[in-house]
Design a protein around this motif. Structure first.
Motif, PDB file in Angstrom:
ATOM      1  N   LEU A 174      17.832   8.696 -34.154  1.00 56.45           N
ATOM      2  CA  LEU A 174      18.103  10.112 -33.918  1.00 56.45           C
ATOM      3  C   LEU A 174      19.262  10.606 -34.783  1.00 56.45           C
ATOM      4  CD1 LEU A 174      17.256  12.543 -32.223  1.00 56.45           C
ATOM      5  CD2 LEU A 174      18.938  11.869 -30.518  1.00 56.45           C
ATOM      6  N   GLU A 175      20.339   9.793 -34.822  1.00 56.22           N
ATOM      7  CA  GLU A 175      21.525  10.217 -35.569  1.00 56.22           C
ATOM      8  C   GLU A 175      21.201  10.383 -37.054  1.00 56.22           C
ATOM      9  OE1 GLU A 175      21.777   7.583 -33.471  1.00 56.22           O
ATOM     10  OE2 GLU A 175      22.923   8.549 -31.861  1.00 56.22           O
ATOM     11  N   GLU A 176      20.455   9.412 -37.596  1.00 53.86           N
ATOM     12  CA  GLU A 176      20.171   9.469 -39.025  1.00 53.86           C
ATOM     13  C   GLU A 176      19.283  10.668 -39.337  1.00 53.86           C
ATOM     14  OE1 GLU A 176      19.532   5.477 -40.503  1.00 53.86           O
ATOM     15  OE2 GLU A 176      18.901   6.297 -42.444  1.00 53.86           O
ATOM     16  N   VAL A 177      18.285  10.885 -38.503  1.00 55.51           N
ATOM     17  CA  VAL A 177      17.390  12.023 -38.726  1.00 55.51           C
ATOM     18  C   VAL A 177      18.169  13.331 -38.613  1.00 55.51           C
ATOM     19  CG1 VAL A 177      15.420  13.296 -37.786  1.00 55.51           C
ATOM     20  CG2 VAL A 177      15.306  10.810 -38.023  1.00 55.51           C
ATOM     21  N   ALA A 178      18.997  13.454 -37.569  1.00 55.54           N
ATOM     22  CA  ALA A 178      19.788  14.675 -37.372  1.00 55.54           C
ATOM     23  C   ALA A 178      20.664  14.937 -38.593  1.00 55.54           C
ATOM     24  CB  ALA A 178      20.653  14.550 -36.120  1.00 55.54           C
TER      25      ALA A 178
END
Lengths: 323, 323
Positions: free
Chosen positions: A97-101
């Motif tokens: 999630l963090e990387e995509v965000a």
């Protein structure tokens, strides 16, 4: 005063020039809101042209309130605003999630910057973020590049990212907002590695401040500054060396370089294929060194993200082995 | 196996050559006793000529037992021994006990090395010492030089100091001694900053190992290795630049250097007068930079240990203002 700190950082790193068009990423959290007010305060002096970007990543149920809040700020300060709503969680079925965000956010900023022909993109990271980042990297293992922490000025894909608050303490930013009587939204969770970072922020750094050095954050920030200069110089030298060696690295010539430059040349080759050297740790570099020195021609070392490196007839080449 | 680790370190840093005459500093503690046994094991292979040095610093009531113990080792291994007894506490009326103990010890080793014509002086620091040192320096504030930690190989006043155990864990050293059925003395208190170091050794590092990264010591040691190479390269470049600039630094030329090199040139000038750059912190360098950029001709900055720096007619010079 925070404004003096800001001026000092701007001067030291040459972050802002007269007539700059600056795209400010405003999440609605304290850092970005303070940054907006502060840059707005320098608008006349530097003849700045400001533009606000707000991404509603839909990660919190109340995230649309952040968008409303930022709209209010923009109209009060009379600064043009572009917002976009993206369901990051839906996109994040692949990858963390963090990387995509993070990628969605950068993508939006870069596209918008191109559209409005912005010279710079301003982000709100502060000295406390810097200390957390540097400490996090030290604990996981890092070298000069990681120790540089969050750079005050950085080029990504031709866009200049600036972080004018990188030498300002979080508490001073909050005091500035209280004094301005501005109540920002909660700090949104758009930072990577939230769990590990929060543990460092809420447990380790307070312990270090209390028991070991009350100025630990400043000390880590100074170290990052110093490592940033050192890395900048060394990577410049390594860039020249890498160009001279070409894409297929002649090992005889490579081994004549200083070990510090050798290691950076390897990292530059990985970054060329992978976009960055995140996930490349000390052990990977050591394994490539072992490949160079001790393994027979034809040997291959696999690196994260589908990058491999092969030694063949006294030459070393990096390539994409998969996607 | 610890012997493989040792061979690897020796090879990587070129610590030992055939026919070397090595003076081994043996306190009687685990590290130095293990080092003695291990180097003795390589004696035939490298055709080494070994000699033991033991300083009885009279700091502990039982310190003469350490001397007896070392005498026993020397006669068992048939290695010549030189001991000396110095009342360090008496000498330490001026200056800190640790600093005086350190200087007395180095003095003794250097004199003896010259007398017996030793090529190298071997010291017993291990990877755990390295991790403690690096962490201690990070907490107090440091740059690339401090991050290099305890160097595996170093020239001091023309003497080559080597630390073959610098990549070996303390627990492996202790296991080696148990297996050899050797019972060393207590680790003597000859390390600097005992209080702060012990807090880091006994409290902070165990916490970091448990809560943040179980390989924290290896990770800090790897960082030190990497910083050591980077520092070596940068200080080499800075040395050339400093030589070209001369003792009175032409500021116009100086300011054309990369900031990373500028800072190291300043440190080299301080080290030239002071012998080292201990006690020179980030703020001192920043103050000199402020002197260079912002203060009028004739301004002076005072540094620790009676070193001053003056800016005069676009030139900068360092001098001893007192003793």
């Amino acid at each position: 005063m925070i404004i003096d700190k800001l001026r000092n950082t701007i001067k030291k790193y040459g972050l802002i020039s007269r007539l700059d068009k600056i795209l400010i990423a405003v999440s609605g959290g304290p850092d970005s809101v303070a940054l907006l007010y502060l840059l707005n305060g320098l608008k006349e002096e530097f003849k700045l042209n400001l533009h606000i970007a707000h991404l509603d990543h839909m990660l919190r149920p109340d995230s649309c309130k952040d968008a409303e809040f930022v709209k209010g700020l923009a109209s009060r300060l009379k600064i043009p605003l572009t917002t976009i709503q993206i369901d990051v969680r839906e996109l994040a079925s692949r990858g963390s999630l963090e990387e995509v965000a993070r990628n969605v956010r950068l993508d939006f900023l870069f596209k918008l910057a191109r559209e409005i022909k912005a010279d710079k993109i301003a982000l709100g990271h502060n000295l406390d973020d810097q200390a957390e980042t540097v400490l996090m990297r030290i604990l996981r293992g890092t070298g000069l590049y990681g120790l540089s922490g969050i750079l005050p000025k950085r080029n990504i894909d031709g866009y200049q990212i600036i972080r004018p608050l990188i030498e300002a303490r979080r508490r001073d930013i909050e005091a500035f907002l209280r004094q301005k009587k501005v109540k920002p939204c909660l700090d949104p969770s758009n930072k990577e590695d939230i769990y590990f970072r929060n543990k460092i922020r809420n447990k380790l750094l307070p312990l270090l401040e209390k028991e070991y050095n009350k100025n630990i954050k400043e000390v880590l920030s100074n170290m990052a500054e110093s490592a940033g200069y050192d890395y900048d110089y060394l990577s410049h030298i390594a860039g020249i060396a890498a160009k001279r060696l070409g894409p297929k690295i002649h090992l005889d010539k490579f081994l004549k370089l200083h070990p510090a430059v050798q290691r950076l040349v390897l990292r530059l080759h990985i970054a060329r294929l992978k976009g960055n050297t995140r996930r490349i740790v000390f052990q990977h570099i050591r394994e490539i060194e072992d490949l160079i020195l001790n393994r027979p021609s034809g040997s291959v070392v696999d690196l994260p993200k589908g990058i491999s490196v092969i030694k063949k007839k006294k030459k070393l080449s990096f390539y994409r082995s998969q996607n």
